[in-house]
Design an enzyme around this catalytic site. Structure first.
Site, PDB file in Angstrom:
ATOM      1  N   SER A  67      -8.226  -5.762   8.544  1.00 31.51           N
ATOM      2  CA  SER A  67      -7.441  -5.945   9.773  1.00 31.51           C
ATOM      3  C   SER A  67      -6.502  -7.150   9.740  1.00 31.51           C
ATOM      4  O   SER A  67      -5.607  -7.235  10.578  1.00 31.51           O
ATOM      5  CB  SER A  67      -8.376  -6.083  10.974  1.00 31.51           C
ATOM      6  OG  SER A  67      -8.776  -4.813  11.422  1.00 31.51           O
ATOM      7  N   LYS A  70      -2.881  -6.404   9.640  1.00 34.58           N
ATOM      8  CA  LYS A  70      -2.167  -5.934  10.849  1.00 34.58           C
ATOM      9  C   LYS A  70      -1.151  -6.963  11.345  1.00 34.58           C
ATOM     10  O   LYS A  70      -0.107  -6.606  11.882  1.00 34.58           O
ATOM     11  CB  LYS A  70      -3.170  -5.622  11.968  1.00 34.58           C
ATOM     12  CG  LYS A  70      -4.106  -4.450  11.656  1.00 34.58           C
ATOM     13  CD  LYS A  70      -5.239  -4.372  12.678  1.00 34.58           C
ATOM     14  CE  LYS A  70      -6.168  -3.186  12.413  1.00 34.58           C
ATOM     15  NZ  LYS A  70      -7.348  -3.206  13.302  1.00 34.58           N
ATOM     16  N   TYR A 195      -1.862   3.177   5.218  1.00 32.29           N
ATOM     17  CA  TYR A 195      -2.678   2.220   5.968  1.00 32.29           C
ATOM     18  C   TYR A 195      -3.910   1.796   5.150  1.00 32.29           C
ATOM     19  O   TYR A 195      -4.274   0.618   5.128  1.00 32.29           O
ATOM     20  CB  TYR A 195      -3.090   2.862   7.303  1.00 32.29           C
ATOM     21  CG  TYR A 195      -3.998   2.012   8.147  1.00 32.29           C
ATOM     22  CD1 TYR A 195      -3.512   0.937   8.882  1.00 32.29           C
ATOM     23  CD2 TYR A 195      -5.371   2.282   8.210  1.00 32.29           C
ATOM     24  CE1 TYR A 195      -4.365   0.153   9.658  1.00 32.29           C
ATOM     25  CE2 TYR A 195      -6.221   1.507   8.985  1.00 32.29           C
ATOM     26  CZ  TYR A 195      -5.714   0.446   9.699  1.00 32.29           C
ATOM     27  OH  TYR A 195      -6.559  -0.332  10.462  1.00 32.29           O
ATOM     28  N   TYR A 247     -10.951  -9.450  17.582  1.00 32.67           N
ATOM     29  CA  TYR A 247     -11.457  -8.257  18.269  1.00 32.67           C
ATOM     30  C   TYR A 247     -11.874  -8.609  19.695  1.00 32.67           C
ATOM     31  O   TYR A 247     -11.265  -9.468  20.327  1.00 32.67           O
ATOM     32  CB  TYR A 247     -12.640  -7.624  17.507  1.00 32.67           C
ATOM     33  CG  TYR A 247     -12.455  -7.479  16.026  1.00 32.67           C
ATOM     34  CD1 TYR A 247     -11.370  -6.787  15.513  1.00 32.67           C
ATOM     35  CD2 TYR A 247     -13.359  -8.025  15.134  1.00 32.67           C
ATOM     36  CE1 TYR A 247     -11.203  -6.633  14.143  1.00 32.67           C
ATOM     37  CE2 TYR A 247     -13.206  -7.874  13.761  1.00 32.67           C
ATOM     38  CZ  TYR A 247     -12.127  -7.187  13.279  1.00 32.67           C
ATOM     39  OH  TYR A 247     -11.962  -7.043  11.936  1.00 32.67           O
ATOM     40  N   VAL A 265     -12.779  -6.657   8.544  1.00 31.82           N
ATOM     41  CA  VAL A 265     -14.165  -6.252   8.294  1.00 31.82           C
ATOM     42  C   VAL A 265     -14.663  -6.573   6.893  1.00 31.82           C
ATOM     43  O   VAL A 265     -15.850  -6.425   6.610  1.00 31.82           O
ATOM     44  CB  VAL A 265     -14.446  -4.742   8.521  1.00 31.82           C
ATOM     45  CG1 VAL A 265     -14.588  -4.414   9.974  1.00 31.82           C
ATOM     46  CG2 VAL A 265     -13.442  -3.879   7.842  1.00 31.82           C
TER      47      VAL A 265
HETATM   48  N1  LIG Z   1     -11.494  -4.301  11.582  1.00 33.27           N
HETATM   49  C1  LIG Z   1     -10.933  -4.016  10.451  1.00 33.27           C
HETATM   50  O1  LIG Z   1     -10.816  -4.854   9.555  1.00 33.27           O
HETATM   51  C2  LIG Z   1     -10.546  -2.588  10.343  1.00 33.27           C
HETATM   52  C3  LIG Z   1      -9.775  -2.268   9.102  1.00 33.27           C
HETATM   53  C4  LIG Z   1     -10.228  -0.991   8.500  1.00 33.27           C
HETATM   54  N2  LIG Z   1      -9.451  -0.740   7.342  1.00 33.27           N
HETATM   55  C5  LIG Z   1     -10.132   0.149   9.514  1.00 33.27           C
HETATM   56  O2  LIG Z   1      -9.061   0.586   9.825  1.00 33.27           O
HETATM   57  O3  LIG Z   1     -11.129   0.628   9.993  1.00 33.27           O
END
Ligand SMILES: NC(=O)CC[C@H](N)C(=O)O
Length: 313
Positions: A67, A70, A195, A247, A265
Site C-alpha cells: 500500500s 499508493k 496493480y 488505514y 501489508v
Molecule cells: N494494505 C496493503 O498493503 C494492501 C496492498 C495489497 N497489495 C492489496 O491490494 O491488497
C-alpha cells in the site's frame, strides 16, 4: 526543539527495544507469498535532506511496497492529469474502514472511492497511469520510483506479484464495481496485473527513507537539487498520509506519533516529517489493522526522542 539522530547506534537501541513487540503481531497471509517473511525482522532508516542517513537492524532486508505504492502512483497521476481530473474520480475523505472494504463504495453516491489510500481508490488511481500496455505503464511507475530513490536497481518481486494476481479476487470485485459505475473503463485483468506489480516493487528501508525525505522537503531532492514532485502535490500526498496513511488506525497514530506516514501489508512504513527528514521501516509482524507492530513502536519512540510530531512545534 528537535534534535537530529547522530549515529546508527542510537537507532539500534530503538530497534532492540521495539523488537520485543514483534511477537505480538503476525505476518500477512492473504497474499500467500508474503507469508514467507520472517516476523522477527526489523530495520529502520532515517534520511536527512543534506544526504546524511543512519540505519539499524536487518538493514539488508527488502520489502515490497504494497500500500505504500499508493502514495507514489497518486503523485504520478496528479503530475500527469492534474488535481481536478484526479479528484473527480476519487475523493479526499478518510473512511474508518479496513483498506480493502467494499462497503462504502455502494453507500457513497455518486459511486466514487472515498480516498486514494484504500484499495478502491488506489485501483482508480492506477487506472489513470498512461501507456500503451501494462508493461509500458509499469515501466513508468518504476522509472518514477527509481528517480525518487536515486537507485536505478529498484525492481519488483515476481513471486509476490504473481501471488497477489492469483488471489486478488476482492480487488477484482472492487474493480468490476468501479467499472459498472464508470469510474474505470479498462480491462480488469490488466488493471489487476499492473496493480499487483506496483504493489510488489521492492526496496530496503534506506530507499524508503529517501523517498520519505523527498516528500518531506516538498518534492525536492536537495542533494541533486531536482524538484521531482511539485510542492503542491507533495503536500497533498503528505496530507493523505496523515488522514488515511495508517488505514483505520490513522487517527490514533496521528495523536501518538504525529508523522505523515504510509504503511503496507508487507510491514513497511514510510514516514515524511515535514521540513525535516524521511523515515523507512521494515517489520513484517502486523497488528490486527495491518500495520507493522514494531514499526509503530519505533515511530513512537523516534517521535519523542527527536521531537518529530508535526503537531508539537
Ligand atoms: N494494505 C496493503 O498493503 C494492501 C496492498 C495489497 N497489495 C492489496 O491490494 O491488497
Amino acid at each position: 526543539m528537535g534534535c537530529q539522530c547522530r549515529s546508527n547506534d542510537e537507532l539500534q537501541q530503538l530497534v532492540d527495544e521495539a523488537k520485543k513487540y514483534t511477537s505480538n503481531g503476525t505476518v500477512a497471509d492473504y497474499i500467500p507469498a508474503l507469508e514467507k517473511a520472517n516476523p522477527g525482522d526489523l530495520s529502520v532508516a532515517i534520511y536527512y535532506p543534506d544526504g546524511k542517513g543512519y540505519c539499524a537492524g536487518d538493514v539488508s532486508g527488502k520489502m515490497t511496497l504494497q500500500s505504500i505504492s499508493k502514495v507514489l502512483t497518486l503523485a504520478l497521476v496528479l503530475m500527469e492529469k492534474g488535481e481536478d481530473y484526479v479528484f473527480s474520480y476519487v475523493g479526499k475523505e478518510p473512511t474508518g474502514d479496513p483498506f480493502n472494504s467494499i462497503a462504502k463504495l455502494e453507500t457513497n453516491k455518486p459511486s466514487k472511492p472515498l480516498n486514494p489510500m484504500i484499495n478502491a481508490g488506489a485501483l482508480t488511481v492506477t487506472h489513470m497511469i498512461e501507456g500503451a500496455s501494462v508493461t509500458e505503464r509499469f515501466e513508468r511507475i518504476l522509472h518514477f520510483i527509481r528517480e525518487l530513490t536515486q537507485n536505478p536497481n529498484i525492481g519488483f518481486n515476481e513471486d509476490v506479484a504473481r501471488s497477489e494476481y492469483n488471489t486478488a479476487d476482492l480487488n477484482r470485485s472492487l474493480s468490476y464495481f468501479l467499472k459498472q459505475h464508470h469510474v474505470i473503463n479498462e480491462d480488469v485483468e490488466e488493471l489487476i496485473e499492473l496493480y499487483s506489480k506496483q504493489c510488489a516493487i521492492e526496496m530496503d528501508s534506506q530507499d524508503l527513507a529517501r523517498i520519505g525525505c523527498v516528500l518531506a522537503m516538498n518534492g525536492k531532492d536537495l542533494l541533486t537539487g531536482r524538484q521531482i514532485i511539485p510542492g503542491d502535490i507533495a503536500r497533498i500526498c503528505k496530507t493523505f498520509m496523515v488522514t488515511c496513511g495508517m488505514y483505520n488506525a490513522s487517527g490514533e497514530f496521528a495523536i501518538n506519533v504525529g508523522i505523515p506516514a504510509k504503511s503496507g501489508v508487507s510491514g513497511g512504513i514510510m514516514g515524511a516529517v515535514p521540513g525535516k527528514c524521511g523515515i523507512g521501516i521494515y517489520g513484517a509482524a502486523l497488528d490486527e489493522k495491518g500495520n507493522s507492530v514494531a514499526g509503530i513502536k519505533i515511530l513512537e519512540m523516534m517521535a519523542k526522542k527527536y521531537s518529530l510530531s508535526m503537531f508539537n512545534l
